[in-house]
Write a protein that holds these residues in place. Structure first.
Motif, short mmCIF file in Angstrom:
data_model
loop_
_atom_site.label_atom_id
_atom_site.label_comp_id
_atom_site.label_asym_id
_atom_site.label_seq_id
_atom_site.Cartn_x
_atom_site.Cartn_y
_atom_site.Cartn_z
N CYS A 75 13.90 33.94 -65.63
CA CYS A 75 14.69 33.85 -66.87
C CYS A 75 16.13 33.56 -66.48
O CYS A 75 16.80 34.40 -65.88
CB CYS A 75 14.57 35.19 -67.60
N ASP A 126 12.70 29.95 -67.82
CA ASP A 126 12.98 30.24 -69.22
C ASP A 126 14.49 30.08 -69.44
O ASP A 126 15.29 30.92 -69.01
CB ASP A 126 12.51 31.67 -69.55
N SER A 128 16.63 28.37 -81.08
CA SER A 128 17.02 29.61 -81.76
C SER A 128 18.42 30.08 -81.43
O SER A 128 19.01 30.83 -82.20
CB SER A 128 16.06 30.74 -81.39
N LYS A 129 18.95 29.71 -80.29
CA LYS A 129 20.19 30.34 -79.81
C LYS A 129 21.39 29.43 -80.06
O LYS A 129 22.05 29.54 -81.06
CB LYS A 129 20.03 30.72 -78.34
N ARG A 168 11.91 29.03 -86.11
CA ARG A 168 10.82 29.19 -85.13
C ARG A 168 10.39 27.85 -84.53
O ARG A 168 9.33 27.31 -84.83
CB ARG A 168 9.59 29.90 -85.75
N VAL A 197 9.05 31.71 -77.78
CA VAL A 197 8.15 32.84 -77.53
C VAL A 197 6.70 32.43 -77.87
O VAL A 197 5.75 32.87 -77.20
CB VAL A 197 8.62 34.10 -78.28
N ALA A 225 16.36 29.85 -72.32
CA ALA A 225 16.71 30.04 -73.73
C ALA A 225 18.23 29.99 -73.95
O ALA A 225 18.69 29.63 -75.04
CB ALA A 225 16.15 31.37 -74.24
N THR A 264 14.77 26.55 -76.34
CA THR A 264 14.63 26.96 -77.74
C THR A 264 15.74 26.40 -78.62
O THR A 264 16.84 26.14 -78.13
CB THR A 264 14.63 28.50 -77.85
N TYR A 311 7.73 39.26 -72.00
CA TYR A 311 6.85 38.97 -70.85
C TYR A 311 5.76 40.04 -70.67
O TYR A 311 4.58 39.71 -70.58
CB TYR A 311 7.65 38.81 -69.54
N ASN A 345 17.90 37.48 -69.71
CA ASN A 345 18.03 38.39 -70.84
C ASN A 345 17.47 39.73 -70.37
O ASN A 345 16.32 39.76 -69.92
CB ASN A 345 17.21 37.85 -72.03
C1 PLP Z 1 14.82 34.71 -72.52
C2 PLP Z 1 14.26 34.40 -73.85
N1 PLP Z 1 13.27 33.51 -73.95
C3 PLP Z 1 12.74 33.20 -75.12
C4 PLP Z 1 13.20 33.77 -76.29
C5 PLP Z 1 12.50 33.42 -77.54
O1 PLP Z 1 13.23 32.76 -78.44
P1 PLP Z 1 12.52 31.98 -79.64
O2 PLP Z 1 11.12 32.43 -79.73
O3 PLP Z 1 13.32 32.36 -80.83
O4 PLP Z 1 12.62 30.54 -79.28
C6 PLP Z 1 14.23 34.69 -76.25
C7 PLP Z 1 14.70 35.32 -77.48
O5 PLP Z 1 15.43 36.25 -77.52
C8 PLP Z 1 14.77 35.02 -75.00
O6 PLP Z 1 15.74 35.91 -74.88
#
Ligand code: PLP
Length: 367
Positions: free
Chosen positions: A162, A193, A227-228, A236, A94, A195, A225, A121, A166
């Motif tokens: 995306c 994107d 993160s997932k 981060r 993000v 993710a 990312t 977005y 999401n």
């Molecule tokens: C589609 C999508 N992109 C980006 C992100 C951002 O994730 P992060 O900032 O944790 O890498 C998310 C987080 O939920 C997401 O759903």
């Protein structure tokens, strides 16, 4: 106007941006655990070796981190077989998304994406003062790429795709993506994107890996990312892969020293624990299939999800659904009037969610 006068003038563009505030956590019935299934986090702890590596770096926190994320950049370049100059890291993907807006869009410009999609977005588009152009998802909760191509104007500067999307979990397939990209002017940046890409089944041969797509397309940028699937949401750290002019512009707009050394080290260790990541992803996708099948059995009609969450079109009953979940100790992500996104958690969390989903259906049908 308060006693202290007018106060500083802030940018008018911020007026449409929702102010976030802390949310009280769900309280379920006494002695019930509270399951947070609202942020698409990974329920598993960090991968083997990650905590050890990050903790070992704690002795050095009197120093700034590596400004250029050198080791991480080298690892990513090797892992994805791309030049180091094509990589830009950031404070979560993000954070990189915010930089993508900074490098492309200003007041008067348009930023195009499907809707509903990732909530950041519109927020980030408003912050730079550009205009969001939201193209409704088509039947089956999928991107309407023809409508998106038709919505491109001379003012379009940035397009998000995306994939998986999401919150719907649906995907854009290779042939339709290529066809769409062929219609986008070469001076408009398209961000794929990804993710949730690690959760797409390996058997899905029609799924386009953005890193293959970007190679011969200078106006395509891939966003990933840690993160997932890698389970580092709290660290981060995310990154973009793009041709040099775009990647260099992203590096220019990075918050200096934004990615901590902990995050850089944890990301490197996570990349080296790929097998462990794959095992966890396999467990989560098995849960996704189990939960989706059970929901279908209950009479819901979820679209197949390719991510670590499921999406239920609860429409006008969404707030009631979310309230019942919360009462039962489960936090979900509710979009009032539209639907709810429920992240896959550990099996006990998913079982609890299935119990609530069934109860909600029966109660709505007056059974
Ligand atoms: C589609 C999508 N992109 C980006 C992100 C951002 O994730 P992060 O900032 O944790 O890498 C998310 C987080 O939920 C997401 O759903």
């Amino acid at each position: 106007m308060g006693e202290l006068g007018l106060g500083p003038k802030l940018r008018a563009a911020l007026e449409g941006v929702p102010a976030s505030r802390p949310r009280s956590s769900a309280r379920g019935p006494a002695a019930q655990p509270v399951y947070k299934l609202s942020a698409n986090e990974n329920p598993y702890p960090p991968l083997p070796g990650v905590i050890e590596r990050a903790v070992a770096g704690a002795q050095g926190i009197n120093r700034y981190p590596d400004l250029w994320c050198g080791e991480l950049t080298r690892e990513l370049a090797a892992r994805f077989d791309v030049p180091e100059a094509h990589i830009a890291t950031g404070t979560g993907s993000v954070g990189v998304t915010q930089q993508l807006l900074q490098i492309t869009a200003q007041p008067g410009d348009e930023v195009l994406y499907a809707w509903r999609s990732f909530e950041a977005y519109p927020v980030l588009t408003h912050i730079v003062g550009a205009s969001p152009v939201e193209v409704p998802l088509a039947a089956g909760e999928v991107h309407d790429l023809d409508a998106m191509a038709a919505a491109i104007t001379d003012r379009t500067r940035l397009i998000f795709v995306c994939n998986p999307n999401n919150p719907t979990g649906t995907i854009v397939r290779r042939a339709e993506l290529e066809r769409f990209l062929d219609r986008v002017p070469s001076d408009v940046l398209v961000v794929l994107d990804e993710a949730y890409i690690e959760f797409v089944a390996d058997t899905d041969e029609d799924f386009p890996d953005g890193i293959e797509v970007y190679r011969d397309r200078p106006n395509v940028c891939v966003l990933r990312t840690f993160s997932k699937a890698y389970g580092l949401a709290g660290m981060r750290v995310g990154f973009a892969v793009a041709h040099e002019p775009v990647a260099a512009a992203l590096r220019k707009t990075a918050v200096p020293f934004g990615v901590t050394q902990f995050a850089q080290d944890a990301a490197v260790a996570s990349l080296r624990a790929e097998a462990g990541m794959r095992e966890r992803v396999a467990a989560l996708t098995a849960e996704r299939e189990r939960v989706s099948a059970a929901l279908t059995e209950q009479g819901w009609a979820p679209e197949p999800s390719h991510a670590n969450f499921v999406w239920l079109r609860t429409g006008g009953r969404t707030d009631d659904f979310a309230a019942l979940c919360e009462q039962e100790g489960i936090l979900v992500r509710a979009f009032s009037g539209e639907g709810a996104r429920i992240s896959l958690g550990e099996p006990a969390a998913n079982d609890r969610f299935l119990y609530v989903a069934e109860r909600f259906r029966k109660e709505s049908q007056g059974l």
